[in-house]
Motif scaffolding. Structure first.
Motif, mmCIF file in Angstrom:
data_model
loop_
_atom_site.group_PDB
_atom_site.id
_atom_site.type_symbol
_atom_site.label_atom_id
_atom_site.label_comp_id
_atom_site.label_asym_id
_atom_site.label_seq_id
_atom_site.Cartn_x
_atom_site.Cartn_y
_atom_site.Cartn_z
ATOM 1 N N THR A 71 0.804 -1.226 0.000
ATOM 2 C CA THR A 71 0.000 0.000 0.000
ATOM 3 C C THR A 71 0.831 1.267 0.000
ATOM 4 O O THR A 71 0.274 2.352 -0.136
ATOM 5 N N HIS A 72 2.134 1.153 0.149
ATOM 6 C CA HIS A 72 2.985 2.348 0.261
ATOM 7 C C HIS A 72 3.866 2.443 -0.977
ATOM 8 O O HIS A 72 4.764 1.619 -1.185
ATOM 9 N N ALA A 73 3.623 3.446 -1.810
ATOM 10 C CA ALA A 73 4.343 3.569 -3.081
ATOM 11 C C ALA A 73 5.836 3.775 -2.859
ATOM 12 O O ALA A 73 6.670 3.197 -3.565
ATOM 13 N N GLN A 74 6.196 4.606 -1.881
ATOM 14 C CA GLN A 74 7.611 4.885 -1.666
ATOM 15 C C GLN A 74 8.356 3.630 -1.218
ATOM 16 O O GLN A 74 9.491 3.376 -1.634
ATOM 17 N N TYR A 75 7.706 2.820 -0.385
ATOM 18 C CA TYR A 75 8.327 1.571 0.047
ATOM 19 C C TYR A 75 8.487 0.622 -1.138
ATOM 20 O O TYR A 75 9.534 -0.030 -1.289
ATOM 21 N N ALA A 76 7.462 0.543 -2.014
ATOM 22 C CA ALA A 76 7.563 -0.317 -3.188
ATOM 23 C C ALA A 76 8.715 0.129 -4.084
ATOM 24 O O ALA A 76 9.482 -0.699 -4.606
ATOM 25 N N ALA A 77 8.859 1.446 -4.275
ATOM 26 C CA ALA A 77 9.974 1.954 -5.087
ATOM 27 C C ALA A 77 11.317 1.585 -4.463
ATOM 28 O O ALA A 77 12.274 1.225 -5.167
ATOM 29 N N GLN A 78 11.395 1.658 -3.140
ATOM 30 C CA GLN A 78 12.637 1.301 -2.465
ATOM 31 C C GLN A 78 12.982 -0.171 -2.658
ATOM 32 O O GLN A 78 14.154 -0.530 -2.885
ATOM 33 N N ARG A 79 11.989 -1.055 -2.614
ATOM 34 C CA ARG A 79 12.242 -2.480 -2.805
ATOM 35 C C ARG A 79 12.703 -2.760 -4.240
ATOM 36 O O ARG A 79 13.552 -3.625 -4.479
#
Length: 779
Positions: free
Chosen positions: A102-110
């Motif tokens: 649900t968190h776009a910034q976390y997905a980008a980091q992964r």
């Protein structure tokens, strides 16, 4: 390959037309963009030439993504040595939806972690991260547990053209400005010798975009300069260089031929200074005239600007002016009526106006002195004021009545405040702000058309026309007494001409009349040629009797199938008109769906709800577009609750409420399966309306069959009635049988069908059945 071109919401169909005009093999509209089938060369051409796209995304991986471990594994499985040059800087734009991630910034980091780990293991080096000017920009989209990872071929947001140095308080993106111009058919107006005026120009975006558009300047030329937009190894740098050489040649030719045909005004002196600076950077300062002035003082004699060879002022539009082919174009000639072709389920819809500069002259079959474009203030920062919109409309009617207009307004009430008669309105987004784009073919009142000699009707068409006139005479007194403006005028009165004709008169001054023609499918043994001939006779008769233009007739074929009529969406034009029913103003869509958003046969029941709703807690189940909710709210309901499984219909209901100045916490909209919601709800309601479909299926809920489910449905609904409450239950399944023995155990039942069939549906009394239910009193 299939790739994705993104755009602002509301621009999808214009983008599809543009991409096809640019040579893309196939494009279909999607939410906020278009899915495109084509090769890399076509995608790179879109990066250079698209005026509407925001990004062009070339996929490199697609995989199931139920959780963040699957995201990491899917990205790590890609051979990144083939996609990233050594020491490249990257960034990742992520857009996620669903419950797992649900968190776009976390997905980008992964994604970055997976790329870094993979490259470090393969090469011993890792890429850098640059959020502002990366060598390769990546895009991640996760929807419904599926991830798509793409290379952003555009590198930077494509709405940036490269000329903007200064901007106002609420800048308009250049690709939305392009859409405003294209909806107003600016290339065709310019090709016919017309001019462009923005009376509230701000930092000049619309005027500069309009000039670059007709000068054939590629939007990507200034944005990227000598550099390729990305350092992705798969990008064809040689092909890009060829595109750039061609774009430079076309720019030189276009700028050399560009006329001085642009005027910008604004009350803010600082805004005009910024607009001039932007025009200098765009190389257009010599063709755009800017002036400080209040829109209320707009007048041809006071406007700056010289046209054509420089010897003629704007005030000279009272006389003829040189056309591009050397002939004269009379200033008083009205803009051409560019009506779109009607949709029909039996034929593919034609493309709307082409979005390519190469199509500039298309549709310019008459002289239009010019186009007014404008983006008046409308959000909280700029304090939208209906009085300002009224002043804008008044000034335009006084100064340039023969011109056309394309105005980006804050919402429909503000658009209506201009007083301009819209050919179409479109819902588009300026960033996160939903707006209404109003397009008017002529700013001033419609000119009286020369009388057209009546076309002789065939004997069959004359027979239909006579029946229509007879029906109108029969219904006239009732319609005038009840104030009915939307009604059924014909319902297969003549068996050979099997269709229903509904009349919709708009709630505006003067009203426009539309016909909604539903042709019942002919038996298989009737030859197609016979069916087509009868259809044409029916349409000829209807247009003759109601004196409506062809573009005001929507023709559809209603086929019967298992469980009832086949529902569905025919197109996504988003064309709405507003009609009146009793005290309510309701939005209808005559072209996009099988039904219009307003079931005319339920008019008496909705008016009954209006009369009974005062201080009631009202519940609308299977609410469709919420017309009954609007009537209840206008009738004084204390609260309304509207339940439907479709988000589209709930948004339509919200629009209908807003159309009547209604909103807030008193009016609740619930997206849910009606039965499941009822069985979980604990509220009490004084007045309930339940009009379920015959049958429905949805991914969000189990299948619904009204015959099989009605006892369970009614038991749950009656359980929610307050003491003394009333439930109105209706459906249009002709073979429906109410299980009276079961229902009588928990409710008193009265069949009121005969009292709910209006005079215009008396030929078809089985159009629906309706019952009044009250809860059984406990002993």
């Amino acid at each position: 390959m299939r790739y994705f071109a993104s755009c602002g919401k509301g621009l999808e169909y214009l983008l599809v037309d543009e991409l096809v005009a640019l040579g893309c093999g196939h494009a279909t509209a999607a939410v906020a963009g278009a899915n495109v089938a084509g090769d890399l060369a076509q995608a790179q051409r879109a990066v250079m030439w698209s005026r509407l796209a925001s990004r062009v995304l070339w996929p490199v991986a697609e995989f199931d993504c139920p959780d963040e471990q699957a995201l990491y594994a899917g990205v790590a499985a890609v051979d990144w040595t083939a996609h990233l040059p050594p020491h490249a800087a990257i960034t990742v734009d992520a857009h996620v939806g669903g419950s797992a991630i649900t968190h776009a910034q976390y997905a980008a980091q992964r994604v970055k972690d997976a790329i870094v780990d993979t490259l470090r293991a393969a090469t011993g080096t890792r890429p850098d991260v640059d959020l502002h000017a990366p060598d390769v920009r990546l895009s991640l989209v996760i929807r419904k547990g599926r991830a798509v990872l793409s290379i952003d071929l555009s590198g930077a947001p494509m709405h940036r053209r490269g000329w903007r140095r200064k901007q106002g308080e609420a800048p308009l993106k250049e690709n939305l400005a392009a859409a405003v111009l294209l909806r107003g058919r600016w290339p065709a107006v310019y090709a016919a010798g017309g001019a462009l005026l923005d009376p509230m120009c701000g930092s000049g975006t619309l005027l500069i975009e309009g000039a670059l558009m007709v000068a054939d300047v590629a939007p990507g030329l200034m944005r990227h300069g000598d550099e390729a937009p990305t350092r992705w190894p798969g990008f064809d740098a040689a092909a890009w260089a060829d595109l750039r050489v061609d774009a430079i040649r076309r720019e030189a030719e276009g700028r050399a031929a560009l006329r001085r045909a642009f005027v910008g005004r604004d009350i803010d002196r600082q805004a005009i200074r910024a607009a001039r600076d932007n025009a200098i950077d765009a190389g257009l300062v010599d063709v755009i005239d800017f002036d400080v002035g209040d829109v209320r003082s707009l007048d041809p004699a006071a406007m700056p600007g010289r046209w054509g060879d420089g010897a003629e002022r704007m005030a000279g539009y009272g006389a003829s002016r040189p056309a591009r082919d050397g002939g004269d174009i009379a200033a008083s000639a009205p803009c051409p009526d560019h009506a779109d072709v009607l949709l029909s389920p039996v034929q593919a819809p034609p493309r709307e106006e082409a979005a390519s500069g190469a199509q500039a002259g298309e549709g310019a079959d008459g002289a239009c002195p010019g186009l007014v474009v404008c983006n008046p203030p409308y959000d909280a920062r700029l304090a939208a004021d209906p009085a300002l919109y009224r002043a804008l409309g008044d000034a335009l009617r006084r100064a340039v009545p023969d011109w056309s207009a394309s105005l980006l307004c804050g919402d429909e009430p503000l658009a209506r405040a201009t007083g301009l008669r819209a050919r179409k309105t479109y819902r588009v987004f300026n960033g996160a702000i939903e707006t209404v784009l109003l397009v008017a073919d002529r700013i001033g009142p419609a000119q009286r058309a020369e009388p057209v000699a009546p076309v002789a009707l065939t004997p069959g068409a004359e027979m239909v026309a006579n029946r229509l006139r007879k029906n109108l005479r029969r219904l006239k007194a009732w319609r005038e007494r009840e104030g009915v403006t939307c009604f059924r005028a014909y319902d297969a009165d003549l068996p050979e001409y099997a269709a229903a004709i509904d009349v919709y008169a708009t709630d505006e001054s003067p009203p426009r009349t539309f016909l909604h023609v539903q042709e019942y499918a002919a038996p298989a043994e009737i030859p197609e040629a016979t069916t087509r001939g009868r259809r044409n006779e029916l349409l000829s008769a209807a247009r003759e009797v109601f004196a409506v233009p062809r573009e005001h007739v929507a023709l559809k074929t209603r086929e019967r199938g298992k469980g009832g009529s086949k529902y569905g969406q025919f197109d996504q034009r988003g064309e709405f008109v507003t009609v009146r029913e009793g005290e309510a103003r309701l939005r209808v869509n005559l072209f996009d769906y099988l039904d219009t958003g307003l079931f005319l046969d339920h008019r008496p029941l909705r008016l009954r709800i209006f009369e009974e709703a005062r201080d009631a807690r009202f519940l609308n189940l299977f609410a469709y577009t919420g017309a009954a909710t609007v009537h209840a709210a206008l009738g004084g309901a204390r609260t309304t609750t509207t339940v439907d499984l479709s988000a589209t219909y709930l948004q339509w209901c919200a629009d209908n409420l807003q159309e009547n100045g209604l909103g807030g916490a008193r009016h609740r909209l619930v997206q849910a399966d009606a039965i499941a919601w009822l069985e979980a709800d604990t509220g009490q309601y004084d007045l309930v309306f339940c009009d379920p479909p015959t049958f429905s299926n949805s991914k969000r809920a189990s299948d619904f069959d009204v015959q099989a489910a009605h006892v369970r449905l009614l038991r749950a609904a009656v359980a929610r009635l307050a003491p003394g409450g009333v439930l109105y239950f209706s459906n249009n399944f002709r073979r429906f049988r109410l299980d009276e023995a079961q229902v009588a155990q928990f409710a008193g039942v009265e069949d009121i069908s005969a009292h709910t069939i209006p005079p215009d549906f008396e030929r078809n009394p089985r159009i629906h059945r309706c019952w009044r239910l009250t809860p059984r009193q406990r002993p």
